[in-house]
Design an enzyme around this catalytic site. Structure first.
Site, PDB file in Angstrom:
ATOM      1  N   LYS A 117      27.664-104.605 -22.892  1.00 52.11           N
ATOM      2  CA  LYS A 117      29.010-104.433 -22.316  1.00 52.11           C
ATOM      3  C   LYS A 117      29.892-103.470 -23.117  1.00 52.11           C
ATOM      4  CE  LYS A 117      29.187-108.776 -19.783  1.00 52.11           C
ATOM      5  NZ  LYS A 117      29.898-110.029 -19.513  1.00 52.11           N
ATOM      6  N   ASP A 149      35.190-109.441 -15.194  1.00 55.38           N
ATOM      7  CA  ASP A 149      34.958-110.828 -15.640  1.00 55.38           C
ATOM      8  C   ASP A 149      36.254-111.650 -15.609  1.00 55.38           C
ATOM      9  OD1 ASP A 149      32.223-110.888 -16.133  1.00 55.38           O
ATOM     10  OD2 ASP A 149      32.427-110.172 -18.188  1.00 55.38           O
TER      11      ASP A 149
HETATM   12  P1  NDP Z   1      29.530-114.067 -26.952  1.00 59.87           P
HETATM   13  O1  NDP Z   1      28.218-114.159 -27.651  1.00 59.87           O
HETATM   14  O2  NDP Z   1      30.305-112.793 -27.013  1.00 59.87           O
HETATM   15  O3  NDP Z   1      30.499-115.239 -27.485  1.00 59.87           O
HETATM   16  C1  NDP Z   1      30.029-116.565 -27.637  1.00 59.87           C
HETATM   17  C2  NDP Z   1      31.175-117.465 -28.038  1.00 59.87           C
HETATM   18  O4  NDP Z   1      30.691-118.808 -28.116  1.00 59.87           O
HETATM   19  C3  NDP Z   1      31.782-117.146 -29.411  1.00 59.87           C
HETATM   20  O5  NDP Z   1      33.150-117.467 -29.399  1.00 59.87           O
HETATM   21  C4  NDP Z   1      31.011-118.104 -30.338  1.00 59.87           C
HETATM   22  O6  NDP Z   1      31.711-118.423 -31.514  1.00 59.87           O
HETATM   23  C5  NDP Z   1      30.956-119.330 -29.437  1.00 59.87           C
HETATM   24  N1  NDP Z   1      29.865-120.235 -29.808  1.00 59.87           N
HETATM   25  C6  NDP Z   1      28.556-120.104 -29.520  1.00 59.87           C
HETATM   26  N2  NDP Z   1      27.871-121.174 -30.014  1.00 59.87           N
HETATM   27  C7  NDP Z   1      28.788-121.983 -30.604  1.00 59.87           C
HETATM   28  C8  NDP Z   1      28.702-123.236 -31.276  1.00 59.87           C
HETATM   29  N3  NDP Z   1      27.543-123.880 -31.433  1.00 59.87           N
HETATM   30  N4  NDP Z   1      29.847-123.796 -31.756  1.00 59.87           N
HETATM   31  C9  NDP Z   1      31.036-123.172 -31.601  1.00 59.87           C
HETATM   32  N5  NDP Z   1      31.173-121.969 -30.967  1.00 59.87           N
HETATM   33  C10 NDP Z   1      30.070-121.392 -30.476  1.00 59.87           C
HETATM   34  O7  NDP Z   1      29.217-114.455 -25.444  1.00 59.87           O
HETATM   35  P2  NDP Z   1      30.096-114.111 -24.138  1.00 59.87           P
HETATM   36  O8  NDP Z   1      31.529-114.327 -24.454  1.00 59.87           O
HETATM   37  O9  NDP Z   1      29.672-112.824 -23.583  1.00 59.87           O
HETATM   38  O10 NDP Z   1      29.594-115.232 -23.134  1.00 59.87           O
HETATM   39  C11 NDP Z   1      29.979-116.582 -23.325  1.00 59.87           C
HETATM   40  C12 NDP Z   1      29.520-117.370 -22.131  1.00 59.87           C
HETATM   41  O11 NDP Z   1      30.218-116.927 -20.991  1.00 59.87           O
HETATM   42  C13 NDP Z   1      28.016-117.209 -21.820  1.00 59.87           C
HETATM   43  O12 NDP Z   1      27.449-118.489 -21.711  1.00 59.87           O
HETATM   44  C14 NDP Z   1      27.996-116.520 -20.478  1.00 59.87           C
HETATM   45  O13 NDP Z   1      26.967-117.002 -19.665  1.00 59.87           O
HETATM   46  C15 NDP Z   1      29.347-116.907 -19.897  1.00 59.87           C
HETATM   47  N6  NDP Z   1      29.823-115.934 -18.911  1.00 59.87           N
HETATM   48  C16 NDP Z   1      30.037-116.363 -17.642  1.00 59.87           C
HETATM   49  C17 NDP Z   1      30.450-115.498 -16.678  1.00 59.87           C
HETATM   50  C18 NDP Z   1      30.640-115.994 -15.286  1.00 59.87           C
HETATM   51  O14 NDP Z   1      30.825-115.156 -14.396  1.00 59.87           O
HETATM   52  N7  NDP Z   1      30.655-117.298 -15.053  1.00 59.87           N
HETATM   53  C19 NDP Z   1      30.709-114.078 -16.967  1.00 59.87           C
HETATM   54  C20 NDP Z   1      30.526-113.735 -18.356  1.00 59.87           C
HETATM   55  C21 NDP Z   1      30.071-114.635 -19.294  1.00 59.87           C
HETATM   56  P3  NDP Z   1      31.656-117.478 -32.823  1.00 59.87           P
HETATM   57  O15 NDP Z   1      32.540-116.295 -32.533  1.00 59.87           O
HETATM   58  O16 NDP Z   1      32.151-118.314 -33.925  1.00 59.87           O
HETATM   59  O17 NDP Z   1      30.210-117.074 -32.978  1.00 59.87           O
END
Ligand code: NDP
Length: 287
Positions: free
Chosen positions: A70, A106
């Site tokens: 992205k 999004d």
């Molecule tokens: P990123 O990898 O950019 O971000 C992931 C986020 O989740 C970060 O804030 C990360 O925290 C947090 N995280 C992950 N694991 C943990 C954990 N065990 N404990 C605490 N925090 C955690 O992913 P995206 O933002 O791109 O995507 C996130 C979700 O959104 C995905 O599951 C995706 O499928 C969904 N999504 C859904 C869409 C829809 O249309 N419904 C569209 C786009 C995305 P940290 O920064 O500390 O690592």
């Protein structure tokens, strides 16, 4: 005499085998009587430039980007729309006469699922997570007039980054909060959104919150599309909260993408039949 050339669209990402968007988009094209295809293409980071050049060479109408492209795709494009520029990420590319413009649908997709339950104007919103989805949602919420944002994230550096983006878009109260213990939702918050990846592909995973702080007048949303009934939404429903699943956001951004690619004025709000067809296709595909 029927034509034998379909218009092409698709998605570049990896991994992509579990991405159901193709089913939703092709159901939408059929509903609109368009002879269009959507190709779910596995593209590794090293192949992204070639994939974009290929789409350009073949005259694809446009394509989506998902993980991990992205941000990286931006340098392959000719320009950015307003949301993509503010969010600094692109999930939808539009080909207009060979010129590729990056958009970000999004956050607007999320807003389309929120608005029927809660007007974002004046709302106080708490976001769990600070990744790409959180950035997109935060910026669109700010453009839609929320009164206040709280960003709760495990990595405080990432939460600060999102807060910075938000402040660049509009001057409003933004707090960041470390997530080193179960987060309590303050009674002043109107909307809670899980923007983390917790729950993706894992129906048992639960975000770390104090479930006792969920009140029946709190709207609770989750971005996780698969499985759509997350533990968070189940806990929220048990507490009497109105809930919004991640399919609404997925369908919303899908409809906006079709609008961009066809050049038609299609939004989730003005296309309820298309929304229903695309959501039904997703629900069927996800069982
Ligand atoms: P990123 O990898 O950019 O971000 C992931 C986020 O989740 C970060 O804030 C990360 O925290 C947090 N995280 C992950 N694991 C943990 C954990 N065990 N404990 C605490 N925090 C955690 O992913 P995206 O933002 O791109 O995507 C996130 C979700 O959104 C995905 O599951 C995706 O499928 C969904 N999504 C859904 C869409 C829809 O249309 N419904 C569209 C786009 C995305 P940290 O920064 O500390 O690592």
């Amino acid at each position: 005499m029927p034509g034998f050339r379909a218009e092409l669209t698709g998605c570049f990402s990896t991994p992509c085998d579990d991405n159901p968007t193709v089913v939703m988009l092709e159901a939408g094209y059929q509903h609109l009587s368009l002879d269009w295809r959507y190709i779910n293409a596995k593209v590794e980071p090293a192949g992204l430039a070639a994939a974009v050049a290929g789409g350009r060479a073949m005259g694809w109408r446009g394509f989506n980007l998902s993980m991990p492209h992205k941000v990286a795709v931006i340098e392959q494009l000719d320009g950015l729309g307003e949301s993509a520029r503010l969010i600094n990420a692109v999930n939808c590319v539009v080909n207009r006469d060979g010129r590729l413009t990056g958009e970000n649908t999004d956050g607007k997709g999320f807003l389309s699922s929120l608005t029927p339950l809660r007007d974002p104007q004046g709302a106080r919103v708490m976001l769990l997570g600070a990744g790409g989805a959180a950035r997109a949602i935060a910026v669109e919420l700010v453009l839609a007039g929320v009164a206040e944002l709280t960003i709760v994230n495990r990595s405080s550096a990432r939460a600060d980054e999102v807060a910075g983006l938000v402040r660049a878009a509009r001057d409003l109260p933004v707090q960041t909060q470390a997530w080193d213990q179960p987060a309590a939702v303050p009674s002043t918050i109107d909307v809670l959104v899980n923007c983390t990846s917790i729950g993706l592909g894992d129906a048992e995973a639960m975000v770390s919150i104090e479930t006792g702080s969920l009140r029946s007048d709190l709207v609770v949303a989750d971005v996780i599309p698969n499985p759509p009934q997350t533990q968070l939404l189940k806990a929220a429903a048990a507490a009497g909260c109105p809930t919004i699943d991640g399919l609404g956001m997925l369908v919303g951004q899908g409809v906006l993408g079709v609008g961009f690619w066809t050049g038609e004025d299609l939004t989730p709000a003005n296309s309820p039949d298309l929304v229903a067809v695309m959501r039904a296709a997703l629900e069927k595909a996800l069982g």
